[in-house]
Write a protein that holds these residues in place. Structure first.
Motif, PDB file in Angstrom:
ATOM      1  N   LYS A   1      -9.049   1.083   2.646  1.00 26.45           N
ATOM      2  CA  LYS A   1      -7.719   0.471   2.671  1.00 26.45           C
ATOM      3  C   LYS A   1      -7.254   0.137   1.254  1.00 26.45           C
ATOM      4  O   LYS A   1      -6.089   0.344   0.908  1.00 26.45           O
ATOM      5  N   VAL A   2      -8.170  -0.356   0.428  1.00 24.76           N
ATOM      6  CA  VAL A   2      -7.824  -0.664  -0.971  1.00 24.76           C
ATOM      7  C   VAL A   2      -7.374   0.608  -1.679  1.00 24.76           C
ATOM      8  O   VAL A   2      -6.366   0.618  -2.398  1.00 24.76           O
ATOM      9  N   ILE A   3      -8.119   1.693  -1.481  1.00 21.28           N
ATOM     10  CA  ILE A   3      -7.766   2.967  -2.110  1.00 21.28           C
ATOM     11  C   ILE A   3      -6.386   3.428  -1.645  1.00 21.28           C
ATOM     12  O   ILE A   3      -5.557   3.872  -2.454  1.00 21.28           O
ATOM     13  N   LYS A   4      -6.113   3.307  -0.354  1.00 18.37           N
ATOM     14  CA  LYS A   4      -4.779   3.660   0.155  1.00 18.37           C
ATOM     15  C   LYS A   4      -3.712   2.813  -0.524  1.00 18.37           C
ATOM     16  O   LYS A   4      -2.661   3.324  -0.931  1.00 18.37           O
ATOM     17  N   MET A   5      -3.978   1.526  -0.647  1.00 20.28           N
ATOM     18  CA  MET A   5      -3.002   0.626  -1.276  1.00 20.28           C
ATOM     19  C   MET A   5      -2.660   1.054  -2.692  1.00 20.28           C
ATOM     20  O   MET A   5      -1.487   1.164  -3.056  1.00 20.28           O
ATOM     21  N   VAL A   6      -3.704   1.270  -3.498  1.00 20.31           N
ATOM     22  CA  VAL A   6      -3.424   1.569  -4.902  1.00 20.31           C
ATOM     23  C   VAL A   6      -2.828   2.963  -5.089  1.00 20.31           C
ATOM     24  O   VAL A   6      -2.072   3.194  -6.033  1.00 20.31           O
ATOM     25  N   LEU A   7      -3.139   3.874  -4.177  1.00 23.18           N
ATOM     26  CA  LEU A   7      -2.560   5.215  -4.288  1.00 23.18           C
ATOM     27  C   LEU A   7      -1.089   5.252  -3.897  1.00 23.18           C
ATOM     28  O   LEU A   7      -0.326   6.067  -4.419  1.00 23.18           O
ATOM     29  N   ILE A   8      -0.670   4.374  -2.990  1.00 23.30           N
ATOM     30  CA  ILE A   8       0.729   4.427  -2.524  1.00 23.30           C
ATOM     31  C   ILE A   8       1.608   3.300  -3.055  1.00 23.30           C
ATOM     32  O   ILE A   8       2.830   3.350  -2.895  1.00 23.30           O
ATOM     33  N   HIS A   9       1.025   2.288  -3.712  1.00 17.03           N
ATOM     34  CA  HIS A   9       1.798   1.079  -4.020  1.00 17.03           C
ATOM     35  C   HIS A   9       3.018   1.329  -4.896  1.00 17.03           C
ATOM     36  O   HIS A   9       4.007   0.604  -4.809  1.00 17.03           O
ATOM     37  N   ASP A  10       2.975   2.355  -5.747  1.00 18.44           N
ATOM     38  CA  ASP A  10       4.102   2.617  -6.643  1.00 18.44           C
ATOM     39  C   ASP A  10       4.981   3.785  -6.204  1.00 18.44           C
ATOM     40  O   ASP A  10       5.913   4.153  -6.926  1.00 18.44           O
ATOM     41  N   ILE A  11       4.714   4.361  -5.048  1.00 15.64           N
ATOM     42  CA  ILE A  11       5.539   5.483  -4.573  1.00 15.64           C
ATOM     43  C   ILE A  11       7.014   5.083  -4.482  1.00 15.64           C
ATOM     44  O   ILE A  11       7.898   5.898  -4.735  1.00 15.64           O
ATOM     45  N   VAL A  12       7.270   3.812  -4.157  1.00 19.12           N
ATOM     46  CA  VAL A  12       8.669   3.349  -4.050  1.00 19.12           C
ATOM     47  C   VAL A  12       9.424   3.483  -5.365  1.00 19.12           C
ATOM     48  O   VAL A  12      10.655   3.521  -5.389  1.00 19.12           O
ATOM     49  N   GLU A  13       8.691   3.584  -6.472  1.00 13.77           N
ATOM     50  CA  GLU A  13       9.342   3.681  -7.780  1.00 13.77           C
ATOM     51  C   GLU A  13      10.020   5.031  -7.982  1.00 13.77           C
ATOM     52  O   GLU A  13      10.802   5.187  -8.926  1.00 13.77           O
TER      53      GLU A  13
END
Length: 198
Positions: A63-75
């Motif tokens: 879950k942590v890996i998913k978070m850090v991989l997608i957290h900036d996609i909104v940018e």
């Protein structure tokens, strides 16, 4: 095989290629080249795997890996907001919410809902996984700025108080990593690459 799902997934995969063009203020280690969001997210994912043993709590590392991989996609839509920006707050903005709905909304409903929920969890920062993910997000640029003799701190006149305030979030995810990061901040002051005055 659901061909409709596959088309949606491929559309999403094509869309997120744009994250490679989002330039961050922070530069690569020992470099004058700006990091992009894709490089940043990849680096955080590897850091999370390597440093997971230092988390304050037992965490779901996937879950942590998913978070850090997608957290900036909104940018891709909302743009990168510099963490030390004095005009715009570096937090979950309306623009980011609209971006999350649009970009993750390209996926089949179940995947879209899952990734939006993971993105929201990261932004809220309340779970053990989100706290550790945020620790990684704050540690990487600290290490980069030190490697670049002040980097964005020097370039944008960021002082000790601002750095300390933004970086202390690391403690929520890992006391061990925070102790290390805090020592690096203090050492940076002694070396003259971080100024205590504004």
């Amino acid at each position: 095989m659901d061909s409709n799902n596959l088309i949606k997934q491929i559309d999403f995969i094509k869309e997120i290629d744009k994250i490679k063009y989002i330039q961050r203020k922070t530069k690569l280690f020992n470099s004058d080249r700006n990091e992009n969001d894709a490089e940043h997210s990849w680096h955080l994912a590897v850091m999370a795997i390597i440093l997971a043993e230092h988390s304050n709590r037992t965490i779901d590392i996937l879950k942590v890996i998913k978070m850090v991989l997608i957290h900036d996609i909104v940018e891709i839509d909302a743009g990168d907001i510099f963490i030390y920006d004095t005009q715009k707050k570096h937090s979950n903005t309306d623009e980011e919410r609209i971006a999350a709905n649009r970009i993750f909304g390209l996926l089949p409903k179940e995947q879209s809902e899952e990734l939006i929920a993971i993105w929201e969890e990261f932004e809220a920062g309340n779970t053990d996984e989100a706290k550790f993910a945020k620790s990684m997000d704050r540690l990487e640029p600290l290490l980069q700025n030190i490697s670049n003799h002040g980097g964005t701190w020097t370039e944008f006149g960021v002082n000790y108080d601002k750095v300390y305030e933004k970086k202390k979030v690391i403690k929520e995810g890992s006391d061990t990593i925070w102790n290390y990061a805090e020592s690096l901040i203090e050492e940076s002051v002694k070396k003259g690459i971080l100024n205590r005055n504004s």
